[in-house]
Design a protein around this motif. Structure first.
Motif, PDB file in Angstrom:
ATOM      1  N   TRP A   1       0.837  -1.198   0.000  1.00 34.02           N
ATOM      2  CA  TRP A   1       0.000   0.000   0.000  1.00 34.02           C
ATOM      3  C   TRP A   1       0.877   1.255   0.000  1.00 34.02           C
ATOM      4  O   TRP A   1       0.688   2.165  -0.797  1.00 34.02           O
TER       5      TRP A   1
ATOM      6  N   PHE B   1       2.662   2.075  -3.309  1.00 37.70           N
ATOM      7  CA  PHE B   1       1.860   2.753  -4.329  1.00 37.70           C
ATOM      8  C   PHE B   1       1.418   4.139  -3.896  1.00 37.70           C
ATOM      9  O   PHE B   1       1.046   4.964  -4.719  1.00 37.70           O
TER      10      PHE B   1
ATOM     11  N   VAL C   1       4.290   9.440  -4.001  1.00 34.71           N
ATOM     12  CA  VAL C   1       4.304  10.232  -5.232  1.00 34.71           C
ATOM     13  C   VAL C   1       5.583   9.949  -6.021  1.00 34.71           C
ATOM     14  O   VAL C   1       5.593   9.912  -7.248  1.00 34.71           O
TER      15      VAL C   1
ATOM     16  N   ALA D   1      -1.462  -0.084 -15.544  1.00 36.29           N
ATOM     17  CA  ALA D   1      -2.294  -0.498 -14.413  1.00 36.29           C
ATOM     18  C   ALA D   1      -1.668  -0.046 -13.101  1.00 36.29           C
ATOM     19  O   ALA D   1      -2.364   0.387 -12.183  1.00 36.29           O
TER      20      ALA D   1
ATOM     21  N   ILE E   1       0.187   2.567 -12.655  1.00 38.89           N
ATOM     22  CA  ILE E   1      -0.091   4.001 -12.507  1.00 38.89           C
ATOM     23  C   ILE E   1      -1.505   4.180 -11.969  1.00 38.89           C
ATOM     24  O   ILE E   1      -1.749   4.995 -11.073  1.00 38.89           O
TER      25      ILE E   1
ATOM     26  N   ILE F   1      -3.261   2.083 -10.126  1.00 34.75           N
ATOM     27  CA  ILE F   1      -3.301   1.694  -8.709  1.00 34.75           C
ATOM     28  C   ILE F   1      -2.689   2.793  -7.854  1.00 34.75           C
ATOM     29  O   ILE F   1      -3.220   3.167  -6.808  1.00 34.75           O
TER      30      ILE F   1
ATOM     31  N   VAL G   1      -5.135   5.588  -7.372  1.00 32.47           N
ATOM     32  CA  VAL G   1      -6.196   5.284  -6.405  1.00 32.47           C
ATOM     33  C   VAL G   1      -5.660   5.394  -4.981  1.00 32.47           C
ATOM     34  O   VAL G   1      -6.211   6.106  -4.138  1.00 32.47           O
ATOM     35  N   ILE G   2      -4.547   4.696  -4.726  1.00 31.24           N
ATOM     36  CA  ILE G   2      -4.053   4.615  -3.343  1.00 31.24           C
ATOM     37  C   ILE G   2      -3.537   5.968  -2.858  1.00 31.24           C
ATOM     38  O   ILE G   2      -3.865   6.418  -1.762  1.00 31.24           O
TER      39      ILE G   2
ATOM     40  N   ILE H   1      -6.536   8.162  -2.021  1.00 20.30           N
ATOM     41  CA  ILE H   1      -7.211   7.787  -0.769  1.00 20.30           C
ATOM     42  C   ILE H   1      -6.384   8.254   0.424  1.00 20.30           C
ATOM     43  O   ILE H   1      -6.896   8.827   1.377  1.00 20.30           O
ATOM     44  N   ASP H   2      -5.080   8.030   0.341  1.00 23.55           N
ATOM     45  CA  ASP H   2      -4.200   8.352   1.459  1.00 23.55           C
ATOM     46  C   ASP H   2      -4.107   9.841   1.733  1.00 23.55           C
ATOM     47  O   ASP H   2      -3.750  10.238   2.832  1.00 23.55           O
ATOM     48  N   ARG H   3      -4.352  10.634   0.738  1.00 23.19           N
ATOM     49  CA  ARG H   3      -4.171  12.063   0.940  1.00 23.19           C
ATOM     50  C   ARG H   3      -5.467  12.825   1.107  1.00 23.19           C
ATOM     51  O   ARG H   3      -5.545  13.774   1.860  1.00 23.19           O
TER      52      ARG H   3
ATOM     53  N   HIS I   1      -8.234  12.671 -10.563  1.00 23.63           N
ATOM     54  CA  HIS I   1      -7.810  11.273 -10.438  1.00 23.63           C
ATOM     55  C   HIS I   1      -8.998  10.321 -10.558  1.00 23.63           C
ATOM     56  O   HIS I   1      -8.885   9.257 -11.163  1.00 23.63           O
TER      57      HIS I   1
ATOM     58  N   LEU J   1      -9.612   9.907 -14.169  1.00 16.29           N
ATOM     59  CA  LEU J   1      -8.668   8.980 -14.800  1.00 16.29           C
ATOM     60  C   LEU J   1      -9.053   7.533 -14.530  1.00 16.29           C
ATOM     61  O   LEU J   1      -8.981   6.675 -15.407  1.00 16.29           O
TER      62      LEU J   1
ATOM     63  N   PHE K   1      -9.559  -3.095   4.777  1.00 16.88           N
ATOM     64  CA  PHE K   1      -9.845  -2.185   3.667  1.00 16.88           C
ATOM     65  C   PHE K   1      -8.720  -2.209   2.642  1.00 16.88           C
ATOM     66  O   PHE K   1      -8.957  -2.376   1.438  1.00 16.88           O
ATOM     67  N   ARG K   2      -7.500  -2.115   3.143  1.00 15.71           N
ATOM     68  CA  ARG K   2      -6.363  -2.090   2.218  1.00 15.71           C
ATOM     69  C   ARG K   2      -6.269  -3.387   1.445  1.00 15.71           C
ATOM     70  O   ARG K   2      -6.052  -3.389   0.238  1.00 15.71           O
TER      71      ARG K   2
ATOM     72  N   MET L   1      -9.027  -3.537  -1.229  1.00 23.20           N
ATOM     73  CA  MET L   1      -8.735  -2.659  -2.373  1.00 23.20           C
ATOM     74  C   MET L   1      -7.666  -3.281  -3.274  1.00 23.20           C
ATOM     75  O   MET L   1      -7.797  -3.312  -4.499  1.00 23.20           O
ATOM     76  N   LEU L   2      -6.594  -3.770  -2.626  1.00 29.03           N
ATOM     77  CA  LEU L   2      -5.491  -4.328  -3.414  1.00 29.03           C
ATOM     78  C   LEU L   2      -5.949  -5.562  -4.185  1.00 29.03           C
ATOM     79  O   LEU L   2      -5.603  -5.736  -5.350  1.00 29.03           O
TER      80      LEU L   2
ATOM     81  N   MET M   1      -8.096  -4.501  -7.162  1.00 36.53           N
ATOM     82  CA  MET M   1      -7.312  -3.890  -8.242  1.00 36.53           C
ATOM     83  C   MET M   1      -6.427  -4.926  -8.927  1.00 36.53           C
ATOM     84  O   MET M   1      -6.313  -4.941 -10.152  1.00 36.53           O
TER      85      MET M   1
ATOM     86  N   VAL N   1      -6.376  -6.069 -12.920  1.00 38.01           N
ATOM     87  CA  VAL N   1      -5.169  -6.112 -13.744  1.00 38.01           C
ATOM     88  C   VAL N   1      -5.006  -7.488 -14.381  1.00 38.01           C
ATOM     89  O   VAL N   1      -4.753  -7.612 -15.585  1.00 38.01           O
TER      90      VAL N   1
ATOM     91  N   HIS O   1       3.374  17.004 -10.383  1.00 39.50           N
ATOM     92  CA  HIS O   1       3.519  16.207  -9.169  1.00 39.50           C
ATOM     93  C   HIS O   1       4.828  16.522  -8.450  1.00 39.50           C
ATOM     94  O   HIS O   1       4.867  16.615  -7.230  1.00 39.50           O
TER      95      HIS O   1
ATOM     96  N   SER P   1       4.188  18.109  -4.913  1.00 39.16           N
ATOM     97  CA  SER P   1       4.357  17.150  -3.829  1.00 39.16           C
ATOM     98  C   SER P   1       5.791  17.026  -3.374  1.00 39.16           C
ATOM     99  O   SER P   1       6.050  16.680  -2.239  1.00 39.16           O
ATOM    100  N   ARG P   2       6.712  17.247  -4.269  1.00 36.89           N
ATOM    101  CA  ARG P   2       8.094  17.003  -3.893  1.00 36.89           C
ATOM    102  C   ARG P   2       8.925  18.283  -3.885  1.00 36.89           C
ATOM    103  O   ARG P   2      10.133  18.236  -3.774  1.00 36.89           O
TER     104      ARG P   2
END
Lengths: 541, 182, 395
Positions: free
Chosen positions: A64, A67, A70, A136, A138, A140, A143-144, A147-149, A222, A225, B15-16, B19-20, B23, B27, C354, C358-359
């Protein structure tokens, strides 16, 4: 070390860099955003605990977090960019002629580099499994990372209080202090309101904020996308996507492939127009081109629908649906299907007329007969007693090991073996007739068959498409554009004001366009006796 | 306090993971579908779709449904196809023997004109029924790519085998045995 | 019709001259500022720029009238339009930030683009059926506007780099910056060489076999490199120093290589001359002129133009392109080199955003990225059109 209680009384989750409420830098967590080395606070995500930075115990967490980064996302983009670029060096397999063997084509055309290119699979890069996995990944990552941010950022902006810690104020990029007893707060607030700032107050502390929604732009785009990628993914589900091809000859009716025998198309006419060579405007360009330049490809067609239960193979009973023309850029649409003008073949033979004459004298004529190449008869009786039997017919004639054969069913190069029976006499004369060939089998024929005239027709090639993914893909594109515009054309700006015993402190933050922010601060302090804050950021060369 | 953090962490892990997994599934689906491509004929084990065609030079119609209980070999061919010429004699040779045992051979011809088919049948002295699919509808239905392609259907109407390219005598016999009713 | 066309080319010429004059006025702002904050030179500069832009708009519509379709369908038309959009984007950003020096760098680049465009066939060409769609105009104009705005970020990035990079010692930064300037100089040399030899009506014709057919290939510059197994037919023409290798068998591949070599050599000579006169790095000699520029402001202009240009580019070069491709070729995406490079441009600027957001990539790093982005745009415009599609001759 679970939750962190700030001196303002707010309880922050683990990993918080700046207190959610007052912005005080949380001790021991400053390295996370690199604040320890810098004079200014790094304000990205407002110093909230990004989940990825905090929990890293199980394998799931590790994947997790991978991915979520950044940095990883940018690396994925970089790899994709490089791979995509390599894929354009030589043409992809779909753009080389379909008649050649790719294995030799790349070597013959592009030498050793071409061969390496082929062997490494770059000739089919964009549908290769690893390119798909790259895209794919990119997806994922998008998405992750989102969600995290998004959730922590949403929470912190909701929880933020006007009252800020001194350390937070001082370490803002735009910061200034005013020592004066005449500061006109009412005027300041009015100025801010005039610039459409929203004002929040707490014990004399002021937070002015505008365009917070711009912060959601990245997350909206996002989502766009992801919707787009899901649309593209659905193309692999046959019910969503049909891509077929149909050839129709002029005057013929053919079943539209991919429609389960539901629809038929009749080709009434295929039209190919070219630009007039004498056109004043384009004369020069046409001359340079060295040949005619096409102006229009068009199929005039009638679409039929089958009546009743379809039994493939049985003669269909047809009902006319519509009459329409397919041109480039203007497909024929019916039901969920669309027919696109995609290809054509001009001048396929349709009819040939022959006459019988003396071998030595072409002016004699013992009768004529016409062969319909779509359905030649086995025998042609002529009025004056002559009879011609078709011994053999080769629609697309080729000589194969000395044997005449046909390589397809289409009359592109028709050839015949005829036996001519003169009246009364039973002894037939055999000859071979093709385009540019007229061979007397025995060598001592008395008569000869000659081609008098022929009739040709065109064939049109149409792509048959049914695509339920298009609305999804369009929706994804639209959401992306909304998000990108939301994030790029508006900026989230905040101005904090803190009352001091003699004067005020002022600080400002924006996610981009600092000059515009300073202009707005300048306007809002007009006539308030607040001194203009300075930009504490120094550009390193 | 401790209890709730534990619960939170558990929820997060679920949850994680979910999701994984979702996805990763997408793929795998994408990669698998793209590798499979679309050159596959109708899959083995599926029911053979019904069709109706006329016998050549004959108004007798043949439907696949009408042959239920018999094994059926569907052979897609054309006169201009060289490998077809190689396998036709084998089919001719085995036809009468297997017809007695309840196997029908249907050769679906894809030519445009009758005359070439007629000449061919005469030359090769074909004895099994030849059906004409001028419009290519049945070919479309069975998703036939290159010819010859043969499809072997058992008495239950299920596709047992599909073969692209010319058959040898022994292979042909082997397949025909597979679809012979007991 | 002929009249409209000549009016059109005169308007383009006028715009070209106008941009040149405006450049000098923007150059004048350097001195202006020393005497206080007079805005005279800058104001005159921008007014002339706007007149030039309007004149080019006039060119665009008169040419449209003459040909019956929007003039964005060949390399000449598209590149001039791109130049026009660069000027337009500059005008927008000028009014946001009032940065005079932006004009000093943006206008010469627009001038270079227009001059470069004129080296390609300029006659009206008819539209093949796939191009006969309103989406062609919508897609190409929007994409070009996006590229124009993104190019302003290159201009600002270039100013930033020249202003900020330490010129007291030689480093990777200084070398790459010189390389960027060398590329600009080589473009100038290409324009000078092409127009000189075409004014002299120079021609060298070769007889060569292209894809099994005997063809005549006509060079408009003296041949350094001849076509593979080519034979020189013209008299009074320089015979080539060497011949192209076998794999370069596109119709004009060797000729393009020849032009490219000429530009490289010409660029080297021109660059060498400049270095001889200036006696230091070109960037080092421009640097003192930029001392008064606020690097923060330039950095923000570079970023702002990406922020404005990225959505426009995405809309034009990807979304509208997909809509058009769906109508014309029944698929919205076909992985053809032009499309792939548009996608690469999109990815590149996405990475830029980005990294910046972000960086924390600001200043020099960000400026280098802006230069790289422009490189990709120009690659898509020139290399993809002339080399990649030219290598496979059936394209």
């Amino acid at each position: 070390m679970n939750e962190i209680k700030c001196e303002c009384g707010h309880i922050n989750p683990e990993g918080t860099v700046l207190c959610q409420s007052c912005g005080k830098p949380v001790e021991g967590n400053q390295h996370i955003d690199g604040n320890d080395e810098q004079q200014l606070l790094n304000m990205r995500y407002d110093g909230t605990a990004r989940r990825s930075q905090t929990y890293n115990r199980t394998v799931v967490d590790k994947i997790w977090n991978f991915f979520s980064s950044v940095k990883v996302g940018v690396w994925l983009i970089v790899i994709t960019v490089i791979a995509s670029g390599i894929g354009t060096i030589f043409p992809q397999e779909m753009y080389i002629p379909s008649t050649v063997d790719p294995a030799t084509h790349y070597r013959d055309q592009f030498g050793i580099l071409g061969q390496i290119y082929y062997q490494l699979g770059f000739h089919n890069l964009y549908s290769s499994w690893w390119y798909m996995i790259l895209i794919a990944m990119i997806g994922i990552s998008i998405v992750i990372a989102s969600i995290d941010r998004f959730f922590p950022l949403y929470k912190v902006l909701k929880k933020q209080k006007p009252k800020r810690h001194e350390a937070f104020m001082k370490k803002q990029r735009v910061f200034g202090t005013t020592e004066s007893s005449e500061v006109d707060i009412t005027r300041f607030k009015q100025n801010l309101k005039n610039q459409r700032f929203k004002i929040f107050e707490q014990d004399g502390h002021i937070l002015a904020e505008k365009n917070r929604f711009a912060r959601w732009g990245p997350y909206v785009n996002h989502i766009g996308l992801i919707v787009f990628l899901i649309g593209a993914l659905l193309r692999f589900v046959p019910a969503f996507y049909i891509d077929e091809f149909v050839w129709v000859r002029e005057g013929e009716t053919a079943v539209v492939s991919g429609t389960d025998g539901q629809y038929y198309i009749e080709n009434k006419d295929f039209i190919l127009e070219t630009y007039d060579e004498n056109d004043e405007r384009f004369k020069e360009a046409i001359q340079k081109q060295g040949g005619p330049i096409p102006k229009n490809f068009q199929t005039d067609a009638v679409i039929y629908k089958r009546v009743g239960e379809p039994i493939p193979g049985a003669e269909p009973e047809l009902e006319k649906v519509k009459e329409d023309s397919a041109k480039m850029n203007q497909p024929i649409k019916f039901g969920q299907f669309a027919l696109y003008q995609a290809s054509y073949q001009l001048n396929e033979f349709k009819e040939m007329t022959f006459k019988i004459h003396d071998k030595d004298n072409e002016d004699t004529n013992y009768g004529e007969f016409t062969v319909d190449l779509t359905d030649p008869e086995t025998e042609y009786e002529l009025d004056n007693g002559y009879r011609v039997e078709v011994e053999n017919y080769f629609p697309e004639y080729e000589l194969n090991d000395g044997e005449p054969t046909s390589v397809s069913k289409f009359p592109k190069n028709p050839a015949f073996v005829f036996s001519l029976y003169p009246p009364g006499d039973a002894q037939p004369e055999t000859s071979f007739l093709g385009i540019g060939a007229n061979i007397d089998a025995s060598g001592d024929n008395q008569y000869k068959l000659g081609l008098v005239s022929f009739d040709v027709r065109d064939v049109t090639g149409l792509t048959v498409k049914k695509d339920y993914t298009l609305p999804i893909i369009a929706l994804g594109g639209a959401i992306f554009m909304i998000g990108v515009i939301q994030g790029m054309y508006w900026n989230h700006r905040r101005i904090w004001l803190q009352p001091k015993s003699n004067g005020v402190w002022i600080a400002g933050h924006t996610n981009k366009n600092w000059f515009a922010l300073r202009r707005e601060i300048g306007k809002s302090i007009e006539g308030t006796h607040i001194e203009e804050p300075v930009d504490q950021h120094e550009m390193k060369s | 306090m401790k209890e709730s953090t534990f619960k939170k962490k558990r929820k997060r892990l679920v949850f994680r993971t979910a999701m994984l997994v979702v996805m990763a599934g997408l793929v795998v689906f994408a990669v698998f579908s793209s590798l499979k491509g679309d050159d596959a004929v109708i899959a083995k084990g599926e029911d053979a779709p019904n069709f109706q065609l006329n016998k050549f030079k004959n108004d007798e119609t043949v439907t696949l449904k009408g042959l239920e209980g018999k094994g059926v070999m569907l052979n897609f061919w054309a006169t201009y196809c060289e490998p077809c010429k190689d396998e036709m004699p084998y089919m001719n040779e085995l036809y009468s023997k297997y017809k007695e045992q309840g196997v029908e051979i249907l050769a679906v011809n894809l030519d445009a004109t009758d005359i070439v088919v007629e000449k061919f049948l005469k030359e090769y002295e074909i004895t099994f029924p030849v059906l004409r699919d001028k419009q290519g509808q049945v070919m479309d239905l069975y998703n036939i790519g290159p010819i010859p392609t043969s499809i072997f259907i058992n008495p239950e109407g299920e596709i047992v085998e599909q073969v692209q390219g010319a058959l040898t005598l022994s292979k042909l016999e082997g397949y025909l045995q597979q679809i012979t009713p007991e | 019709m002929g009249d409209l066309l000549s009016i059109s080319s005169n308007l383009l010429y006028a715009a070209f001259v106008m941009y040149l004059i405006a450049t000098f006025f923007f150059g004048g702002t350097i001195r202006d500022k020393k005497k206080g904050r007079s805005r005279v030179a800058g104001n005159i500069g921008i007014i002339i720029t706007i007149i030039g832009f309007l004149s080019q708009v006039g060119y665009f519509f008169t040419r449209w009238g003459a040909s019956g379709h929007a003039p964005v369908s060949n390399l000449f038309e598209y590149t001039t339009f791109f130049g026009m959009m660069l000027v337009f984007a500059f005008i927008i950003l000028y009014f946001i930030y009032r940065l005079d020096l932006l004009g000093l760098f943006a206008l010469p680049i627009a001038v270079l683009l227009i001059a470069f465009a004129s080296m390609f066939p300029t006659e009206l060409s008819p539209l093949v059926p796939s191009l006969q769609s309103h989406w062609l105009y919508i897609h190409v104009t929007t994409a070009s506007l996006g590229q124009g705005i993104l190019s302003v970020s290159f201009v600002a990035g270039l100013i930033f780099l020249i202003r900020q990079i330490d010129q007291s010692k030689s480093s990777k930064h200084t070398s790459w910056l010189e390389f960027v300037l060398y590329v600009l100089v080589a473009t100038v040399s290409f324009i000078i060489l092409s127009s000189t030899f075409s004014a002299l009506n120079y021609e060298a014709t070769f007889q060569a076999t292209v894809n099994g057919q005997d063809t005549e290939i006509t060079y408009e510059l003296p041949a350094i490199v001849g076509p593979y197994e080519g034979e020189l037919v013209s008299e009074n023409a320089m015979s080539p120093w060497f011949y192209a290798p076998e794999w370069m068998h596109g119709q004009n591949a060797a000729m393009k290589l020849n032009t490219f070599l000429w530009s490289l050599f010409g660029g080297l000579i021109l660059y060498g001359l400049l270095r001889l006169i200036l006696r230091k790095r070109i960037a080092a000699s421009i640097q003192p002129l930029l001392k008064r520029v606020n690097p923060e402001l330039v950095d923000e202009v570079a970023y702002r133009s990406v922020a404005i240009g990225f959505p426009v580019f995405t809309l034009g070069a990807l979304i509208f392109a997909m809509i058009w491709a769906q109508q014309a070729w029944d698929r919205f995406w076909g992985w053809d080199p032009k499309e792939v490079w548009a996608l690469i441009t999109f990815f590149f600027y996405a990475a830029y955003l980005h990294l910046r957001l972000s960086r924390g990539w600001q200043g020099t790093k960000s400026a280098w990225l802006a230069v790289g982005g422009f490189g990709i745009i120009m690659f898509n415009l020139i290399v993809v059109n002339l080399v990649i599609s030219g290598l496979h001759s059936y394209a």
